[in-house]
Write a protein that holds these residues in place. Structure first.
Motif, PDB file in Angstrom:
ATOM      1  N   ASN A 109      20.270  64.998  34.691  1.00  0.00           N
ATOM      2  CA  ASN A 109      21.436  64.187  34.363  1.00  0.00           C
ATOM      3  C   ASN A 109      21.128  62.718  34.642  1.00  0.00           C
ATOM      4  O   ASN A 109      20.845  61.955  33.727  1.00  0.00           O
ATOM      5  N   HIS A 110      21.141  62.335  35.921  1.00  0.00           N
ATOM      6  CA  HIS A 110      20.873  60.933  36.248  1.00  0.00           C
ATOM      7  C   HIS A 110      19.478  60.497  35.796  1.00  0.00           C
ATOM      8  O   HIS A 110      19.289  59.362  35.358  1.00  0.00           O
ATOM      9  N   LEU A 111      18.513  61.393  35.907  1.00  0.00           N
ATOM     10  CA  LEU A 111      17.157  61.030  35.487  1.00  0.00           C
ATOM     11  C   LEU A 111      17.075  60.824  33.977  1.00  0.00           C
ATOM     12  O   LEU A 111      16.205  60.098  33.483  1.00  0.00           O
ATOM     13  N   TYR A 112      18.016  61.448  33.246  1.00  0.00           N
ATOM     14  CA  TYR A 112      18.043  61.234  31.796  1.00  0.00           C
ATOM     15  C   TYR A 112      18.396  59.788  31.464  1.00  0.00           C
ATOM     16  O   TYR A 112      17.921  59.230  30.473  1.00  0.00           O
ATOM     17  N   ASP A 113      19.254  59.188  32.280  1.00  0.00           N
ATOM     18  CA  ASP A 113      19.566  57.778  32.077  1.00  0.00           C
ATOM     19  C   ASP A 113      18.308  56.935  32.235  1.00  0.00           C
ATOM     20  O   ASP A 113      18.063  55.998  31.457  1.00  0.00           O
ATOM     21  N   LYS A 114      17.494  57.270  33.239  1.00  0.00           N
ATOM     22  CA  LYS A 114      16.231  56.553  33.446  1.00  0.00           C
ATOM     23  C   LYS A 114      15.246  56.826  32.315  1.00  0.00           C
ATOM     24  O   LYS A 114      14.457  55.957  31.946  1.00  0.00           O
ATOM     25  N   MET A 115      15.293  58.032  31.769  1.00  0.00           N
ATOM     26  CA  MET A 115      14.435  58.364  30.624  1.00  0.00           C
ATOM     27  C   MET A 115      14.704  57.403  29.472  1.00  0.00           C
ATOM     28  O   MET A 115      13.775  56.838  28.881  1.00  0.00           O
ATOM     29  N   ARG A 116      15.979  57.192  29.184  1.00  0.00           N
ATOM     30  CA  ARG A 116      16.336  56.308  28.070  1.00  0.00           C
ATOM     31  C   ARG A 116      16.041  54.848  28.400  1.00  0.00           C
ATOM     32  O   ARG A 116      15.585  54.091  27.542  1.00  0.00           O
ATOM     33  N   GLU A 117      16.304  54.446  29.669  1.00  0.00           N
ATOM     34  CA  GLU A 117      16.025  53.071  30.075  1.00  0.00           C
ATOM     35  C   GLU A 117      14.542  52.740  29.943  1.00  0.00           C
ATOM     36  O   GLU A 117      14.172  51.587  29.686  1.00  0.00           O
ATOM     37  N   ASN A 118      13.686  53.742  30.122  1.00  0.00           N
ATOM     38  CA  ASN A 118      12.240  53.538  30.042  1.00  0.00           C
ATOM     39  C   ASN A 118      11.678  53.910  28.676  1.00  0.00           C
ATOM     40  O   ASN A 118      10.463  54.087  28.531  1.00  0.00           O
ATOM     41  N   ASP A 119      12.573  54.011  27.672  1.00  0.00           N
ATOM     42  CA  ASP A 119      12.164  54.302  26.291  1.00  0.00           C
ATOM     43  C   ASP A 119      11.334  55.577  26.184  1.00  0.00           C
ATOM     44  O   ASP A 119      10.359  55.642  25.414  1.00  0.00           O
ATOM     45  N   CYS A 120      11.712  56.583  26.957  1.00  0.00           N
ATOM     46  CA  CYS A 120      11.007  57.867  26.912  1.00  0.00           C
ATOM     47  C   CYS A 120      11.810  58.874  26.098  1.00  0.00           C
ATOM     48  O   CYS A 120      13.034  58.766  25.976  1.00  0.00           O
ATOM     49  N   GLU A 121      11.098  59.847  25.556  1.00  0.00           N
ATOM     50  CA  GLU A 121      11.736  60.911  24.773  1.00  0.00           C
ATOM     51  C   GLU A 121      11.926  62.193  25.572  1.00  0.00           C
ATOM     52  O   GLU A 121      12.732  63.048  25.184  1.00  0.00           O
ATOM     53  N   TYR A 122      11.156  62.325  26.658  1.00  0.00           N
ATOM     54  CA  TYR A 122      11.196  63.569  27.407  1.00  0.00           C
ATOM     55  C   TYR A 122      11.230  63.321  28.913  1.00  0.00           C
ATOM     56  O   TYR A 122      10.674  62.338  29.412  1.00  0.00           O
ATOM     57  N   ILE A 123      11.884  64.264  29.612  1.00  0.00           N
ATOM     58  CA  ILE A 123      11.775  64.400  31.058  1.00  0.00           C
ATOM     59  C   ILE A 123      10.762  65.517  31.312  1.00  0.00           C
ATOM     60  O   ILE A 123      10.803  66.560  30.650  1.00  0.00           O
ATOM     61  N   VAL A 124       9.879  65.320  32.270  1.00  0.00           N
ATOM     62  CA  VAL A 124       8.885  66.331  32.632  1.00  0.00           C
ATOM     63  C   VAL A 124       9.024  66.639  34.114  1.00  0.00           C
ATOM     64  O   VAL A 124       9.097  65.726  34.939  1.00  0.00           O
ATOM     65  N   THR A 125       9.081  67.913  34.453  1.00  0.00           N
ATOM     66  CA  THR A 125       9.120  68.312  35.863  1.00  0.00           C
ATOM     67  C   THR A 125       8.099  69.421  36.097  1.00  0.00           C
ATOM     68  O   THR A 125       7.588  70.028  35.147  1.00  0.00           O
ATOM     69  N   GLY A 126       7.845  69.711  37.366  1.00  0.00           N
ATOM     70  CA  GLY A 126       6.891  70.750  37.733  1.00  0.00           C
ATOM     71  C   GLY A 126       7.517  72.118  37.900  1.00  0.00           C
ATOM     72  O   GLY A 126       6.921  72.992  38.537  1.00  0.00           O
ATOM     73  N   HIS A 127       8.699  72.315  37.337  1.00  0.00           N
ATOM     74  CA  HIS A 127       9.343  73.632  37.424  1.00  0.00           C
ATOM     75  C   HIS A 127       8.539  74.688  36.670  1.00  0.00           C
ATOM     76  O   HIS A 127       7.928  74.406  35.636  1.00  0.00           O
ATOM     77  N   TYR A 128       8.610  75.912  37.187  1.00  0.00           N
ATOM     78  CA  TYR A 128       7.985  77.046  36.504  1.00  0.00           C
ATOM     79  C   TYR A 128       9.040  77.717  35.628  1.00  0.00           C
ATOM     80  O   TYR A 128       9.868  78.496  36.094  1.00  0.00           O
ATOM     81  N   GLY A 129       9.011  77.375  34.357  1.00  0.00           N
ATOM     82  CA  GLY A 129       9.917  77.920  33.356  1.00  0.00           C
ATOM     83  C   GLY A 129       9.381  77.520  31.995  1.00  0.00           C
ATOM     84  O   GLY A 129       8.442  76.719  31.888  1.00  0.00           O
ATOM     85  N   ARG A 130       9.957  78.075  30.942  1.00  0.00           N
ATOM     86  CA  ARG A 130       9.515  77.732  29.572  1.00  0.00           C
ATOM     87  C   ARG A 130      10.717  77.398  28.705  1.00  0.00           C
ATOM     88  O   ARG A 130      11.797  77.970  28.877  1.00  0.00           O
ATOM     89  N   ILE A 131      10.524  76.483  27.775  1.00  0.00           N
ATOM     90  CA  ILE A 131      11.566  76.096  26.822  1.00  0.00           C
ATOM     91  C   ILE A 131      11.022  76.304  25.419  1.00  0.00           C
ATOM     92  O   ILE A 131       9.947  75.805  25.080  1.00  0.00           O
ATOM     93  N   GLU A 132      11.769  77.048  24.607  1.00  0.00           N
ATOM     94  CA  GLU A 132      11.368  77.290  23.218  1.00  0.00           C
ATOM     95  C   GLU A 132      12.579  77.135  22.305  1.00  0.00           C
ATOM     96  O   GLU A 132      13.708  77.386  22.726  1.00  0.00           O
ATOM     97  N   PHE A 133      12.329  76.737  21.063  1.00  0.00           N
ATOM     98  CA  PHE A 133      13.407  76.621  20.088  1.00  0.00           C
ATOM     99  C   PHE A 133      13.424  77.874  19.222  1.00  0.00           C
ATOM    100  O   PHE A 133      12.399  78.277  18.659  1.00  0.00           O
TER     101      PHE A 133
END
Length: 361
Positions: A109-133
């Motif tokens: 949530n809050h880190l997403y604001d920083k993502m946009r402020e830094n002109d980034c498209e993605y947040i990356v974390t070290g969580h063990y999980g997978r995201i698929e469309f």
């Protein structure tokens, strides 16, 4: 080149995540979220999460990878949104999961604001999980990690479709041993760093001591009672106890006694036998559904009521916009109000919610 903001704790998982993202051609920016001042929790600046050592380790990895590094300060917000919630839940007789709240409010949530402020498209974390469309349902899906011993999908169930669309978990397809091997190969200074198993702001595990310092008060003694309300003895304050607890009760019953309920309003702790802990049905609110838009049609799934358990067969039905009822095929032990129930269809997270009540049979 796609740009990614990498959340870095100073540990091996986030460090290897940053390495993998850069290796895969992303323009990376490393960052550490400073969530509290250590004097807030009675610890020195060289210990615990958010310590100087952690930020030095994160900065060292970023320097080695040749990527910029920032520290973002969220101390006041973290106190309001996570610590206050943690203490308030215990005071209401609930057992909270602060890691879920941290993910809900900060990493996604809050880190997403920083993502946009830094002109980034993605947040990356070290969580063990997978995201698929899923092309068929046109929805992003959260899935278990390949390494089931490290899978963290349970604490990620609050993620929305938009958050999943802009998040990458580079470690989802790796085993922990492989991650450490990558860190060793790249000579990261934190390659052999041990993982913290405690709540980050309660590093000694004494959550009641933390609460008493935080509130600047002592929680008063109260009554142990049985399921019929009969007085059994005195306890040292209901916040000291959780559902299913046996140790530390300090009372002789003639049989093994367990905490089966907590009455915060009356400052009473209800004791019973082990069999009194088993129930089949729970209600949950603050629900978030990921793989499906709703659950108004009853569905057979699997569910887990705490992080470390194997999910169990159950039926779920949504009964209002923000409430579900989950009925397990077999009675479950110590279903605890305040904890999360997370629903699974195979390795796919259907959704989840916060347990509000159980039905004693």
């Amino acid at each position: 080149m796609k740009r990614a903001l990498v959340a870095m704790s100073g540990g091996v998982d986030s460090s290897v995540s940053a390495y993998l993202m850069k290796k895969n051609g992303y323009d990376c920016v490393g960052c550490t979220m400073r969530l509290y001042e250590n004097n807030m929790i009675g610890e020195d600046m060289l210990s615990t999460c958010c310590s100087l050592k952690d930020t030095e380790d994160a900065r060292s990895v970023c320097n080695k990878l040749g990527i910029p590094y920032h520290i973002f300060h969220y101390e006041n917000l973290f106190q309001q949104e996570v610590i206050e919630n943690f203490v308030s839940c215990y005071e209401l007789g609930l057992t909270p999961n602060p890691c879920i709240e941290c993910n809900r409010h900060f990493k996604f949530n809050h880190l997403y604001d920083k993502m946009r402020e830094n002109d980034c498209e993605y947040i990356v974390t070290g969580h063990y999980g997978r995201i698929e469309f899923n092309e068929e349902t046109k929805r992003y899906e959260l899935k278990k990690a390949v390494d089931l011993t490290k899978d963290q999908s349970y604490v990620l169930y609050t993620m929305t479709q938009d958050q999943l669309a802009h998040t990458i978990f580079p470690l989802g397809g790796y085993k922990k041993s492989e991650v450490r091997e990558i860190a060793n190969e790249n000579e990261f200074k934190n390659a052999k760093k041990h993982e913290s198993q405690d709540i980050c702001f309660v590093p000694d595990g004494d959550y009641v001591g933390f609460m008493e310092r935080y509130r600047n008060k002592k929680y008063p003694e109260g009554d142990f009672v049985d399921l019929d309300g009969n007085f059994l003895g005195k306890h040292k304050g209901y916040v000291h106890y959780t559902i299913g607890q046996r140790k530390g009760l300090g009372i002789a019953m003639g049989y093994p006694a367990y905490v089966v309920d907590i009455d915060a309003k009356e400052n009473k702790v209800v004791l019973g036998k082990n069999e009194d802990l088993f129930t089949r049905t729970l209600e949950a609110d603050h629900i978030n559904l990921i793989s499906v838009p709703d659950l108004y049609e009853e569905r057979h799934i699997k569910a887990k009521i705490r992080y470390g358990m194997v999910e169990q067969a159950a039926t779920v039905k949504q009964i209002s916009e923000d409430k579900i009822v989950v009925t397990f095929d077999e009675p479950q032990r110590a279903i605890t109000k305040g904890q999360a129930v997370v629903l699974y269809d195979g390795d796919i997270v259907v959704g989840g919610g916060v347990i509000t009540s159980t039905v004693r049979e």
